[in-house]
Structures are given as C-alpha cells and as structure tokens.
Design a protein around this motif. Structure first.
Motif, PDB file in Angstrom:
ATOM      1  N   LEU A   1      12.357   0.892 -17.451  1.00  8.56           N
ATOM      2  CA  LEU A   1      13.195   0.921 -16.854  1.00  8.56           C
ATOM      3  C   LEU A   1      14.497   1.016 -17.121  1.00  8.56           C
ATOM      4  N   VAL A   2      15.025   2.319 -18.146  1.00  4.70           N
ATOM      5  CA  VAL A   2      15.758   2.950 -18.477  1.00  4.70           C
ATOM      6  C   VAL A   2      16.588   4.269 -18.111  1.00  4.70           C
ATOM      7  N   ASN A   3      15.303   4.434 -17.710  1.00  2.00           N
ATOM      8  CA  ASN A   3      15.234   5.852 -16.574  1.00  2.00           C
ATOM      9  C   ASN A   3      15.225   5.968 -15.371  1.00  2.00           C
ATOM     10  N   PRO A   4      16.283   7.020 -15.071  1.00  2.00           N
ATOM     11  CA  PRO A   4      16.841   7.046 -13.241  1.00  2.00           C
ATOM     12  C   PRO A   4      15.629   6.297 -12.365  1.00  2.00           C
ATOM     13  N   VAL A   5      14.467   7.762 -12.756  1.00  2.00           N
ATOM     14  CA  VAL A   5      13.120   8.377 -12.157  1.00  2.00           C
ATOM     15  C   VAL A   5      12.453   6.924 -11.553  1.00  2.00           C
ATOM     16  N   PHE A   6      12.573   5.742 -12.602  1.00  2.00           N
ATOM     17  CA  PHE A   6      12.198   4.558 -12.276  1.00  2.00           C
ATOM     18  C   PHE A   6      12.655   3.759 -11.051  1.00  2.00           C
ATOM     19  N   TRP A   7      14.180   3.661 -11.544  1.00  2.00           N
ATOM     20  CA  TRP A   7      14.827   3.024  -9.498  1.00  2.00           C
ATOM     21  C   TRP A   7      15.110   4.477  -8.395  1.00  2.00           C
ATOM     22  N   LEU A   8      15.025   5.455  -8.901  1.00  2.00           N
ATOM     23  CA  LEU A   8      14.922   6.312  -7.343  1.00  2.00           C
ATOM     24  C   LEU A   8      13.677   6.168  -6.777  1.00  2.00           C
ATOM     25  N   SER A   9      13.050   5.933  -7.988  1.00  2.00           N
ATOM     26  CA  SER A   9      11.190   5.942  -7.072  1.00  2.00           C
ATOM     27  C   SER A   9      11.008   4.695  -6.523  1.00  2.00           C
ATOM     28  N   MET A  10      11.689   3.249  -6.827  1.00  2.00           N
ATOM     29  CA  MET A  10      11.547   1.967  -6.417  1.00  2.00           C
ATOM     30  C   MET A  10      12.150   2.497  -4.838  1.00  2.00           C
ATOM     31  N   MET A  11      12.891   2.496  -4.986  1.00  3.02           N
ATOM     32  CA  MET A  11      14.545   2.768  -3.759  1.00  3.02           C
ATOM     33  C   MET A  11      13.710   3.713  -2.818  1.00  3.02           C
ATOM     34  N   LEU A  12      13.164   4.605  -3.069  1.00  2.00           N
ATOM     35  CA  LEU A  12      12.444   5.903  -2.130  1.00  2.00           C
ATOM     36  C   LEU A  12      11.182   5.316  -1.259  1.00  2.00           C
ATOM     37  N   ALA A  13      10.325   4.564  -2.197  1.00  2.00           N
ATOM     38  CA  ALA A  13       9.330   3.937  -2.259  1.00  2.00           C
ATOM     39  C   ALA A  13       9.014   2.807  -1.124  1.00  2.00           C
TER      40      ALA A  13
ATOM     41  N   LEU B   1       0.370  -1.027   0.069  1.00  2.00           N
ATOM     42  CA  LEU B   1      -0.207  -0.020   0.179  1.00  2.00           C
ATOM     43  C   LEU B   1       0.672   1.301  -0.074  1.00  2.00           C
ATOM     44  N   VAL B   2       1.969   1.486   0.830  1.00  2.00           N
ATOM     45  CA  VAL B   2       2.584   2.404   1.576  1.00  2.00           C
ATOM     46  C   VAL B   2       3.618   2.633   0.020  1.00  2.00           C
ATOM     47  N   ASP B   3       4.152   1.429  -0.882  1.00  2.00           N
ATOM     48  CA  ASP B   3       5.105   1.119  -1.791  1.00  2.00           C
ATOM     49  C   ASP B   3       4.270   2.222  -3.574  1.00  2.00           C
ATOM     50  N   ASN B   4       3.237   1.826  -3.361  1.00  2.00           N
ATOM     51  CA  ASN B   4       2.641   1.655  -4.582  1.00  2.00           C
ATOM     52  C   ASN B   4       1.797   3.500  -3.985  1.00  2.00           C
ATOM     53  N   LEU B   5       1.472   3.620  -3.504  1.00  2.00           N
ATOM     54  CA  LEU B   5       0.930   5.314  -3.060  1.00  2.00           C
ATOM     55  C   LEU B   5       2.805   6.094  -2.714  1.00  2.00           C
ATOM     56  N   VAL B   6       3.244   5.813  -2.845  1.00  2.00           N
ATOM     57  CA  VAL B   6       4.159   6.937  -2.949  1.00  2.00           C
ATOM     58  C   VAL B   6       5.305   6.649  -4.188  1.00  2.00           C
ATOM     59  N   VAL B   7       4.854   5.716  -5.225  1.00  2.00           N
ATOM     60  CA  VAL B   7       5.356   5.869  -5.995  1.00  2.00           C
ATOM     61  C   VAL B   7       4.443   6.443  -7.479  1.00  2.00           C
ATOM     62  N   ALA B   8       3.312   6.291  -6.683  1.00  2.00           N
ATOM     63  CA  ALA B   8       1.848   7.695  -7.506  1.00  2.00           C
ATOM     64  C   ALA B   8       1.982   9.076  -7.451  1.00  2.00           C
ATOM     65  N   VAL B   9       2.555   9.217  -6.226  1.00  2.00           N
ATOM     66  CA  VAL B   9       2.470  10.665  -6.010  1.00  2.00           C
ATOM     67  C   VAL B   9       3.955  10.997  -6.696  1.00  2.00           C
TER      68      VAL B   9
ATOM     69  N   PRO C   1       6.098  12.617  -9.111  1.00  2.00           N
ATOM     70  CA  PRO C   1       6.144  12.797 -10.378  1.00  2.00           C
ATOM     71  C   PRO C   1       7.199  11.923 -12.135  1.00  2.00           C
ATOM     72  N   GLY C   2       5.892  12.018 -12.712  1.00  2.00           N
ATOM     73  CA  GLY C   2       6.221  11.014 -13.998  1.00  2.00           C
ATOM     74  C   GLY C   2       6.810   9.938 -13.502  1.00  2.00           C
ATOM     75  N   ALA C   3       7.249   9.323 -11.554  1.00  2.00           N
ATOM     76  CA  ALA C   3       7.552   8.067 -11.286  1.00  2.00           C
ATOM     77  C   ALA C   3       6.885   6.327 -12.186  1.00  2.00           C
ATOM     78  N   MET C   4       5.396   7.171 -12.503  1.00  4.78           N
ATOM     79  CA  MET C   4       4.373   5.329 -12.942  1.00  4.78           C
ATOM     80  C   MET C   4       4.844   5.483 -14.592  1.00  4.78           C
ATOM     81  N   ASP C   5       5.609   6.311 -15.167  1.00  2.00           N
ATOM     82  CA  ASP C   5       6.078   6.717 -16.236  1.00  2.00           C
ATOM     83  C   ASP C   5       6.667   5.851 -17.060  1.00  2.00           C
ATOM     84  N   ALA C   6       7.566   6.288 -15.926  1.00  2.00           N
ATOM     85  CA  ALA C   6       9.505   6.015 -16.664  1.00  2.00           C
ATOM     86  C   ALA C   6       9.719   4.438 -16.471  1.00  2.00           C
TER      87      ALA C   6
END
Length: 218
Positions: free
Chosen positions: A120-132, A103-111, A113-118
C-alpha cells in the motif's frame, strides 16, 4: 408513412442515442465507485491480515460486489421498495456490469509487472489500481449501454430514482455518483502522494523494501 423522414425525426434519434450514452456513463461510474471501494478495502484487509495474493483478491472481489450492490440498493430503499424487492432489482441490474469490471480489473493488475506484490506504500499499487479501474470502466460501458438500450441493466432502477422518500426512509443517504467518484479519486491520489513521498524519503532498496514489507499483500 416513413416517420424517419419527418422533420426532427433524425434529431430525436440522435438525442435518444446521446441520452442512452450519457445514462450508460452514469451507470458505469455508479458501478465503478462500488467496485473501487470494495477493491481498495479488500486489499487493505488482505494486507492487514497477512493474506496471500489469491485470498486477498477473493476478499477484494467479494467486497466489490457487496459495495456495488449496496450503493444501488440504497436509492431503491429510499424510494420505498422493501429490501427483498430492492435486492432483486439490483441483482438483475448490476451483476453483469460488476462482473465485467472485476474480470477486467483483475486481469489488468495481473499483467502489470510487480502490481500483485506491491504494498500500500508502493506507488505501483496505486498506479496499477488507477489504470485497472480506468480500463474496467471502458470495458463495462458498452455492456451497460447494451443493457440500457434494451430496457435492462440500470434501466430497471431509473424510474425509482427521484421519488420523494417518506418517514424514516429520509434518513437513508442519497449519495450522488459524482460525489462518490470525487471522493474515490481524491483518496487514490492521496494514497499515491503518500507512497511517492515514502519512496523519496528513503530511496535505497533496503529502506524501501523494509517499509513495503509492512504493507505487502502476502
């Protein structure tokens, strides 16, 4: 007699609290490894199949529960429990913790910006995953601590750990949480390094968009 006034009583209470805290950290990390494996694999599957965001998230959540349960089931099978008994214990021990993380992981990714559309070769994907995942850990830790303090959650599995396996059960892998955490961290850092290198290789919007499109979540 008030036993709390006896010499060493306060130390014992403090030790018990510290032990519960440490056990909660271990339990939370254990759940987090399964969730992380499932989340990353689910996003990769969604990307490979060209699924939309909602479908990809559904696959990732399903795999997170699957791997979370699997990693907790293996030690119980190794200790001698049957599959049905092991799954019963694991469902009772891990469900609330994994659900909180997801629940928390997906809420963080959802908020973010750009994480949902990043891709696998986008740094936003990995940074958002680490933060989430980090936020999910701190959200699930008090849940696990609460359950452990009441003899529930991972407390249900602890007395099975450390048992000497017999026969073919010795072949069941004994995966240490620290090893899993190290492997996942290394994998995510590797993904981040590759994505940053890819972005630096051709920093123009056109070049980056073309490559990101190959790994878009949908």
């Amino acid at each position: 007699m008030d036993h709390s006034t006896l010499p060493g009583a306060g130390h014992s209470s403090h030790h018990d609290m510290g032990s519960t805290n440490a056990m909660a950290v271990s339990a939370t990390l254990h759940c987090l490894t399964g969730c992380a494996i499932g989340e990353i694999l689910g996003l990769m599957v969604g990307t490979a199949l060209g699924l939309g965001n909602l479908a990809t998230i559904a696959v990732a959540i399903g795999l997170a529960f699957l791997f979370g349960y699997a990693l907790s089931t293996l030690p119980l099978l190794r200790a001698g429990l049957g599959l049905g008994a092991a799954l019963t214990v694991v469902l009772a021990a891990d469900t609330l913790s994994i659900a909180t993380m997801e629940l928390v992981d997906n809420l963080v990714v959802a908020v973010i910006p750009g994480a949902m559309d990043a891709g696998l070769v986008n740094p936003v994907f990995w940074l958002s995953m680490m933060l989430a995942l980090t936020v999910a850990f701190f959200a699930a830790w008090p849940v696990n601590r609460y359950l452990l303090a009441r003899g529930k959650g991972h407390a249900l599995t602890h007395h099975f750990h450390g048992a000497e396996p017999e026969g073919a059960r010795r072949l069941i892998p004994d995966l240490a949480t620290s090893t899993l955490v190290a492997a996942i961290v290394a994998f995510m850092l590797g993904g981040l390094v590759v994505s940053v290198a890819d972005a630096l290789e051709d920093p123009t919007p056109t070049g980056h968009a073309a490559r990101a499109g190959l790994a878009h979540r949908g």
